[in-house]
Design a protein around this motif. Structure first.
Motif, PDB file in Angstrom:
ATOM      1  N   GLU A 516       0.825  -1.215   0.000  1.00 42.80           N
ATOM      2  CA  GLU A 516       0.000   0.000   0.000  1.00 42.80           C
ATOM      3  C   GLU A 516       0.854   1.259   0.000  1.00 42.80           C
ATOM      4  OE1 GLU A 516      -3.077   0.123   2.881  1.00 42.80           O
ATOM      5  OE2 GLU A 516      -3.733  -1.947   2.551  1.00 42.80           O
ATOM      6  N   ALA A 517       2.008   1.221   0.694  1.00 38.41           N
ATOM      7  CA  ALA A 517       2.878   2.404   0.744  1.00 38.41           C
ATOM      8  C   ALA A 517       3.347   2.791  -0.664  1.00 38.41           C
ATOM      9  CB  ALA A 517       4.067   2.142   1.656  1.00 38.41           C
ATOM     10  N   TRP A 518       3.644   1.783  -1.472  1.00 39.86           N
ATOM     11  CA  TRP A 518       4.090   2.035  -2.840  1.00 39.86           C
ATOM     12  C   TRP A 518       2.979   2.694  -3.648  1.00 39.86           C
ATOM     13  CZ3 TRP A 518       3.147   0.553  -7.941  1.00 39.86           C
ATOM     14  CH2 TRP A 518       4.201   0.704  -8.852  1.00 39.86           C
ATOM     15  N   TRP A 519       1.764   2.215  -3.503  1.00 37.79           N
ATOM     16  CA  TRP A 519       0.635   2.775  -4.247  1.00 37.79           C
ATOM     17  C   TRP A 519       0.242   4.165  -3.731  1.00 37.79           C
ATOM     18  CZ3 TRP A 519      -0.842   1.377  -8.821  1.00 37.79           C
ATOM     19  CH2 TRP A 519      -0.666   0.056  -9.252  1.00 37.79           C
ATOM     20  N   ILE A 520       0.465   4.426  -2.422  1.00 37.10           N
ATOM     21  CA  ILE A 520       0.190   5.767  -1.890  1.00 37.10           C
ATOM     22  C   ILE A 520       1.093   6.787  -2.563  1.00 37.10           C
ATOM     23  CG2 ILE A 520       0.403   7.230   0.155  1.00 37.10           C
ATOM     24  CD1 ILE A 520      -0.606   4.860   1.806  1.00 37.10           C
ATOM     25  N   GLU A 521       2.373   6.453  -2.726  1.00 36.36           N
ATOM     26  CA  GLU A 521       3.290   7.342  -3.437  1.00 36.36           C
ATOM     27  C   GLU A 521       2.846   7.546  -4.882  1.00 36.36           C
ATOM     28  OE1 GLU A 521       7.346   6.232  -3.228  1.00 36.36           O
ATOM     29  OE2 GLU A 521       7.380   6.009  -1.051  1.00 36.36           O
ATOM     30  N   PHE A 522       2.340   6.475  -5.507  1.00 36.19           N
ATOM     31  CA  PHE A 522       1.848   6.565  -6.882  1.00 36.19           C
ATOM     32  C   PHE A 522       0.669   7.539  -6.986  1.00 36.19           C
ATOM     33  CE2 PHE A 522       2.335   3.722 -10.746  1.00 36.19           C
ATOM     34  CZ  PHE A 522       3.729   3.771 -10.700  1.00 36.19           C
ATOM     35  N   CYS A 523      -0.253   7.411  -6.033  1.00 34.10           N
ATOM     36  CA  CYS A 523      -1.428   8.295  -6.050  1.00 34.10           C
ATOM     37  C   CYS A 523      -1.024   9.738  -5.808  1.00 34.10           C
ATOM     38  CB  CYS A 523      -2.437   7.840  -4.999  1.00 34.10           C
ATOM     39  SG  CYS A 523      -3.237   6.265  -5.360  1.00 34.10           S
ATOM     40  N   ASP A 524      -0.127   9.953  -4.854  1.00 29.70           N
ATOM     41  CA  ASP A 524       0.304  11.315  -4.538  1.00 29.70           C
ATOM     42  C   ASP A 524       1.031  11.961  -5.718  1.00 29.70           C
ATOM     43  OD1 ASP A 524      -0.795  10.988  -2.060  1.00 29.70           O
ATOM     44  OD2 ASP A 524       1.113  10.547  -1.046  1.00 29.70           O
ATOM     45  N   ALA A 525       1.693  11.136  -6.527  1.00 25.89           N
ATOM     46  CA  ALA A 525       2.426  11.659  -7.688  1.00 25.89           C
ATOM     47  C   ALA A 525       1.527  11.850  -8.907  1.00 25.89           C
ATOM     48  CB  ALA A 525       3.581  10.723  -8.039  1.00 25.89           C
ATOM     49  N   GLY A 526       0.230  11.577  -8.766  1.00 26.13           N
ATOM     50  CA  GLY A 526      -0.704  11.744  -9.885  1.00 26.13           C
ATOM     51  C   GLY A 526      -0.565  10.678 -10.947  1.00 26.13           C
ATOM     52  N   ARG A 527      -0.076   9.486 -10.558  1.00 23.20           N
ATOM     53  CA  ARG A 527       0.140   8.415 -11.532  1.00 23.20           C
ATOM     54  C   ARG A 527      -0.991   7.396 -11.529  1.00 23.20           C
ATOM     55  NH1 ARG A 527       5.612   9.031 -12.952  1.00 23.20           N
ATOM     56  NH2 ARG A 527       5.683   7.019 -13.996  1.00 23.20           N
ATOM     57  N   VAL A 528      -2.074   7.696 -10.812  1.00 25.24           N
ATOM     58  CA  VAL A 528      -3.243   6.811 -10.778  1.00 25.24           C
ATOM     59  C   VAL A 528      -4.487   7.640 -11.081  1.00 25.24           C
ATOM     60  CG1 VAL A 528      -4.661   5.258  -9.385  1.00 25.24           C
ATOM     61  CG2 VAL A 528      -2.173   5.267  -9.097  1.00 25.24           C
ATOM     62  N   GLU A 529      -5.342   7.151 -11.932  1.00 21.74           N
ATOM     63  CA  GLU A 529      -6.617   7.785 -12.240  1.00 21.74           C
ATOM     64  C   GLU A 529      -7.715   6.730 -12.203  1.00 21.74           C
ATOM     65  OE1 GLU A 529      -6.396   9.811 -15.953  1.00 21.74           O
ATOM     66  OE2 GLU A 529      -4.669  11.048 -15.380  1.00 21.74           O
ATOM     67  N   ILE A 530      -8.912   7.149 -11.819  1.00 17.09           N
ATOM     68  CA  ILE A 530     -10.043   6.219 -11.774  1.00 17.09           C
ATOM     69  C   ILE A 530     -11.140   6.717 -12.692  1.00 17.09           C
ATOM     70  CG2 ILE A 530      -9.535   5.461  -9.423  1.00 17.09           C
ATOM     71  CD1 ILE A 530     -11.855   7.230  -8.472  1.00 17.09           C
ATOM     72  N   GLU A 531     -11.936   5.794 -13.173  1.00 15.13           N
ATOM     73  CA  GLU A 531     -13.038   6.145 -14.052  1.00 15.13           C
ATOM     74  C   GLU A 531     -14.229   6.587 -13.218  1.00 15.13           C
ATOM     75  OE1 GLU A 531     -14.919   4.337 -18.169  1.00 15.13           O
ATOM     76  OE2 GLU A 531     -14.320   2.972 -16.564  1.00 15.13           O
ATOM     77  N   GLU A 532     -14.837   7.656 -13.653  1.00 11.49           N
ATOM     78  CA  GLU A 532     -15.957   8.190 -12.881  1.00 11.49           C
ATOM     79  C   GLU A 532     -17.196   7.312 -12.990  1.00 11.49           C
ATOM     80  OE1 GLU A 532     -16.322  12.116 -14.466  1.00 11.49           O
ATOM     81  OE2 GLU A 532     -15.024  12.961 -12.933  1.00 11.49           O
ATOM     82  N   ARG A 533     -17.335   6.589 -14.080  1.00 10.71           N
ATOM     83  CA  ARG A 533     -18.495   5.733 -14.262  1.00 10.71           C
ATOM     84  C   ARG A 533     -18.060   4.274 -14.203  1.00 10.71           C
ATOM     85  NH1 ARG A 533     -23.180   7.860 -16.613  1.00 10.71           N
ATOM     86  NH2 ARG A 533     -23.050  10.086 -17.076  1.00 10.71           N
ATOM     87  N   THR A 534     -18.898   3.423 -13.663  1.00 11.50           N
ATOM     88  CA  THR A 534     -18.613   1.994 -13.604  1.00 11.50           C
ATOM     89  C   THR A 534     -18.969   1.361 -14.939  1.00 11.50           C
ATOM     90  OG1 THR A 534     -20.823   1.421 -12.841  1.00 11.50           O
ATOM     91  CG2 THR A 534     -19.185   1.983 -11.165  1.00 11.50           C
ATOM     92  N   VAL A 535     -18.549   0.118 -15.098  1.00 12.51           N
ATOM     93  CA  VAL A 535     -18.860  -0.616 -16.326  1.00 12.51           C
ATOM     94  C   VAL A 535     -20.363  -0.716 -16.529  1.00 12.51           C
ATOM     95  CG1 VAL A 535     -18.684  -2.854 -17.462  1.00 12.51           C
ATOM     96  CG2 VAL A 535     -16.710  -1.921 -16.250  1.00 12.51           C
ATOM     97  N   ALA A 536     -21.105  -0.941 -15.447  1.00 14.62           N
ATOM     98  CA  ALA A 536     -22.566  -1.042 -15.544  1.00 14.62           C
ATOM     99  C   ALA A 536     -23.176   0.277 -15.980  1.00 14.62           C
ATOM    100  CB  ALA A 536     -23.151  -1.479 -14.208  1.00 14.62           C
ATOM    101  N   ASP A 537     -22.648   1.392 -15.444  1.00 11.69           N
ATOM    102  CA  ASP A 537     -23.168   2.698 -15.840  1.00 11.69           C
ATOM    103  C   ASP A 537     -22.908   2.966 -17.313  1.00 11.69           C
ATOM    104  OD1 ASP A 537     -24.102   3.240 -13.334  1.00 11.69           O
ATOM    105  OD2 ASP A 537     -22.266   4.232 -12.671  1.00 11.69           O
TER     106      ASP A 537
END
Length: 846
Positions: A516-537
């Motif tokens: 999780e620590a590795w992914w926290i650094e990834f998120c803080d660096a702006g290297r992770v994005e999520i989709e606003e809509r789900t597959v069902a939407d």
């Protein structure tokens, strides 16, 4: 373009079908039956005539008419089926005859109204085709079929005669020999008056007079002027002919009206070289400003639609206000179209004309520079992004192009590029056998210089999409690079914190999980994005909105992703995530594939052992990526060939051709050569054991296995070391099918350790990765180093000698020798490797 209007039968007879196909596809020859070419001769087409091909069936007659018009007048080619109309227009484009006086339409020939009359009308009606018995023995035919067609033929002929100008000439033609569809049809129409039959004048041309021996008069009183082509045996020409019938009719008129009709035609034509732009389409678009800018038009100029055509003045008079029951497919020489992304794209058919109109987006190159561009396919320019035209100075050669980020890329096929290169070679005095490329380390082989296999030289393409290659000690490396990868979180992630879900379910580009620590650094660096809509939407929204709109986004990958994601974000079920990772691809053997053959649909190569063809789909260290670096872009592997296996491999030039090739209904004949130990029996044998997969290797097992058949036969006596060459013909294409079947028979491939081969030597031997005596790899990987990337840290340790160097395996003694696909006219054979000629050095039995 060199069109053979009256082909010599001896030349056609001596040419192979493959050669004829290539000449036709390259536009050098228009293939046409001899008897059908007589029809246009009887029509007596000349420059400036207006011609209606009322019931066009293919490209051949239309191309012959256009050749006689010589860029003047008007030719309307009317097809009953829209599919045939578009196909014919494409064929004419490939022949280089998609020219100004052509108008392609779709309409029922028996009812279509064109609102004007024509100097010449060709009425090649639908018939029972009983004259084709020479080409198709025992054709399906009955007297009833001829009688049923007669009413349609009479109606079509009457429609044709309505469009014949006073003093004009019409040819009625069929490929039938019965009088019901021929003389009886003419009798009904001629009884109505106003038209008369005229005799065909063969003239003094020797290539025409030879047909007098096969031409017979029509049957019945008053039908003597009709022509029946009825070939008899005993000459080479007769073997080339099919039977046919045609009759020439003229519109009866007084002498004083002939001149009036002719002068009216001349007034309508105006100057034969006069052209103007027609902006013809009924659709609306938002790209009018782009079109006006490209062609240097005033912003206030009204446009019907931004689809420009260059048309003759005569064609413009015929545009669609006077047409009834007719749809227009083409109105002349197309200058531009809307591309896949709905942006302006110049048509190569009208590139020369577009270059003369647009000065803002046209680049003039010298002959040498234009030739270099044809080979390299792209150059760096200082021009804004968008459509462009590249013209060769001193020649009527121009190509459509696209500019993106300072790179100009020509938009044409390898076939056209090869034809233009050959023309420039003659202009510049270069040898057509060897392409001497300025600054190239390697010259293109004669095989690569083929029309369908030409490519950019290797040194001009040392990277693919910004991913740089290095070749060190016989291995090919790709410098680490960043890439956005996508993942869909499973239902179990619903309600979990984002970093917890990522650490549990998402692997990086190297297949590793991170805490999780590795992914926290990834998120803080702006290297992770999520989709606003789900597959069902998204699925629900597709039902409410247009799919193209629903999937559009700024990143071009579909969905709407949000930046600046917090590590504490709560996940939803089936949520889509994308992350910017650091990619380290496994190095591969540096040997390059060799191009064996190519068509307009496929490229066939000789894959070296050790080069992966499957796997690493998103990377470039695979067969497709290496070929792209050689200049062969946009290819798609069409069948399986294991990494340690060498030989013939087919790639499609599009995903459509890939799917067509992979269709199980397409018959494929594959021949492999293997070197086995111990030897097989001397008599041929077949293994039909079902083949399954246990996760690591293939197995012969009836439980869960798929039906698999492989035929084997010995090609030689055993070599001195006890090994033997064997021919293998698999019927299916299961994973490792040949390898596991040989092992099941007790004679595995001699150096295939996975299946029991007890000879130690791999083909080309084992190589150790990251051998870097000169420090080339260390320098390149240091420049791409990322402190948060575990693979970068591991690579640094390997280069420093603190970690064990990975082994890169060679090949096994299995070679795809030949691939035959009759449906696609493919029959390609690869040279045998060195191990197939006898005992290899440094091979030790263990």
């Amino acid at each position: 373009m060199h069109q053979v209007e009256w082909p010599v039968p001896a030349m056609i007879g001596s040419a192979s079908p493959a050669l004829i196909h290539r000449l036709v596809r390259s536009g050098e020859v228009c293939q046409q039956s001899l008897e059908s070419m007589l029809v246009v001769h009887a029509l007596k087409v000349s420059s400036g005539h207006s011609v209606l091909n009322l019931s066009a069936a293919n490209t051949c007659l239309t191309s012959q008419i256009l050749r006689h018009l010589n860029g003047t007048g008007l030719c309307v080619a009317n097809y009953k089926e829209e599919r045939r109309a578009h196909s014919s227009f494409q064929d004419l484009s490939e022949l280089g005859m998609c020219c100004v006086p052509l108008l392609v339409t779709v309409g029922d020939p028996s009812t279509a109204e064109f609102g004007q009359t024509f100097d010449r009308v060709l009425c090649d009606v639908r018939c029972s085709n009983d004259g084709g018995i020479r080409q198709r023995p025992l054709p399906t035919w009955s007297s009833k079929s001829a009688q049923d067609l007669q009413a349609l033929q009479v109606k079509t002929l009457r429609s044709a005669l309505r469009h014949l100008r006073l003093g004009g000439r019409l040819v009625y033609a069929t490929t039938s020999m019965n009088i019901v569809e021929n003389e009886h049809v003419l009798e009904q129409v001629l009884s109505e008056g106003a038209f008369k039959l005229v005799e065909v004048q063969w003239g003094s041309r020797s290539d025409l007079k030879q047909f007098e021996h096969f031409a017979f008069p029509g049957i019945g009183q008053g039908m003597e002027a009709c022509v029946r082509i009825s070939p008899t045996a005993g000459s080479e020409t007769a073997e080339q002919l099919g039977a046919a019938f045609f009759a020439t009719l003229e519109h009866v008129q007084h002498a004083d009206s002939v001149g009036a009709a002719s002068s009216a035609t001349k007034d309508l034509l105006g100057s034969s070289g006069h052209l103007h732009q027609a902006w013809f389409d009924n659709d609306s678009s938002s790209h009018t400003d782009e079109v006006k800018y490209f062609f240097g038009m005033d912003a206030c100029t009204p446009l019907v639609c931004p689809v420009p055509w260059l048309v003759s003045l005569f064609v413009s008079q015929a545009l669609p206000t006077s047409f009834v029951g007719v749809a227009i497919v083409n109105v002349g020489l197309p200058l531009a179209r809307r591309g896949k992304s709905n942006t302006l794209q110049i048509c190569n058919e009208g590139a020369v004309a577009a270059a003369s109109i647009s000065s803002l987006r046209c680049m003039d190159l010298s002959k040498a520079d234009f030739r270099s561009l044809l080979v390299r396919r792209s150059i760096q320019v200082e021009m804004a992004d968008g459509a462009a035209v590249v013209k060769c100075e001193g020649l009527d050669l121009a190509l459509a192009a696209d500019v993106s980020c300072g790179s100009l890329n020509i938009l044409t096929t390898s076939e056209v590029a090869a034809r233009y290169t050959e023309q420039l070679d003659a202009e510049l005095g270069f040898s057509s056998q060897v392409a001497e490329l300025e600054g190239a380390e390697e010259q293109l082989s004669s095989g690569q210089a083929d029309a369908y296999t030409i490519a950019a030289p290797l040194d001009a393409m040392n990277s693919t999409d910004g991913r740089h290659f290095l070749v060190v000690n016989g291995l090919r490396y790709c410098v680490p690079y960043e890439r956005w990868d996508h993942a869909v979180l499973p239902r179990e992630a619903d309600g979990m914190k984002l970093v917890a879900a990522l650490s549990r379910f998402v692997r990086d580009a190297q297949g590793q999980l991170h805490d999780e620590a590795w992914w926290i650094e990834f998120c803080d660096a702006g290297r992770v994005e999520i989709e606003e809509r789900t597959v069902a939407d998204r699925a629900l929204r597709r039902l409410e909105e247009d799919e193209a709109v629903a999937l559009s986004s700024g990143n071009g990958r579909g969905g709407c992703f949000r930046q600046g994601v917090a590590a504490e974000q709560v996940c939803g079920a089936n949520m889509r995530v994308k992350y910017l990772g650091h990619v380290h691809e496994r190095c591969i053997r540096a040997e390059l594939p060799k191009v064996l053959a190519g068509t307009d649909r496929f490229l066939v190569v000789d894959k070296p052992a050790g080069l992966p063809s499957q796997g690493n789909k998103s990377g470039v260290l695979n067969l497709e990526g290496v070929l792209a670096s050689m200049g062969y872009r946009g290819l798609h592997i069409a069948h399986r060939l294991d990494q340690p296996v060498s030989g013939v491999l087919v790639l499609g030039r599009s995903t459509t051709q890939q799917k067509n090739f992979m269709d199980e209904a397409v018959e494929k004949q594959k021949t492999y050569v293997a070197r086995v130990w111990p030897p097989l029996a001397s008599s041929p044998m077949t293994c039909s054991e079902p083949v399954g997969w246990d996760g690591e290797r293939a197995t012969c097992s009836a439980a869960g296995g798929k039906a698999s058949i492989t035929h084997f036969r010995a090609l030689s006596e055993a070599f001195a070391d006890g090994t033997q060459l064997v021919e293998c013909r698999p019927v299916q294409g299961r994973r490792h099918q040949i390898r596991v079947h040989l092992a099941f028979l007790g004679s595995p491939i001699a150096n295939d350790r996975l299946y029991g081969g007890n000879f130690a030597g791999e083909e080309s031997g084992e190589l150790f990765a990251f051998e870097d005596a000169e420090g080339v790899l260390a320098q390149a990987f240091a420049a791409a180093h990322q402190p948060w990337c575990p693979s970068c840290a591991w690579t640094r340790q390997v280069l420093a000698g603190a970690e064990r160097k990975p082994v890169v395996h060679g090949g096994i003694w299995l070679h795809a020798r030949r691939y035959q696909v009759p449906r696609f006219s493919l029959d390609v054979e690869a040279p045998l490797p060195s191990w197939a000629s006898g005992p290899c050095p440094a091979v030790v039995q263990v």
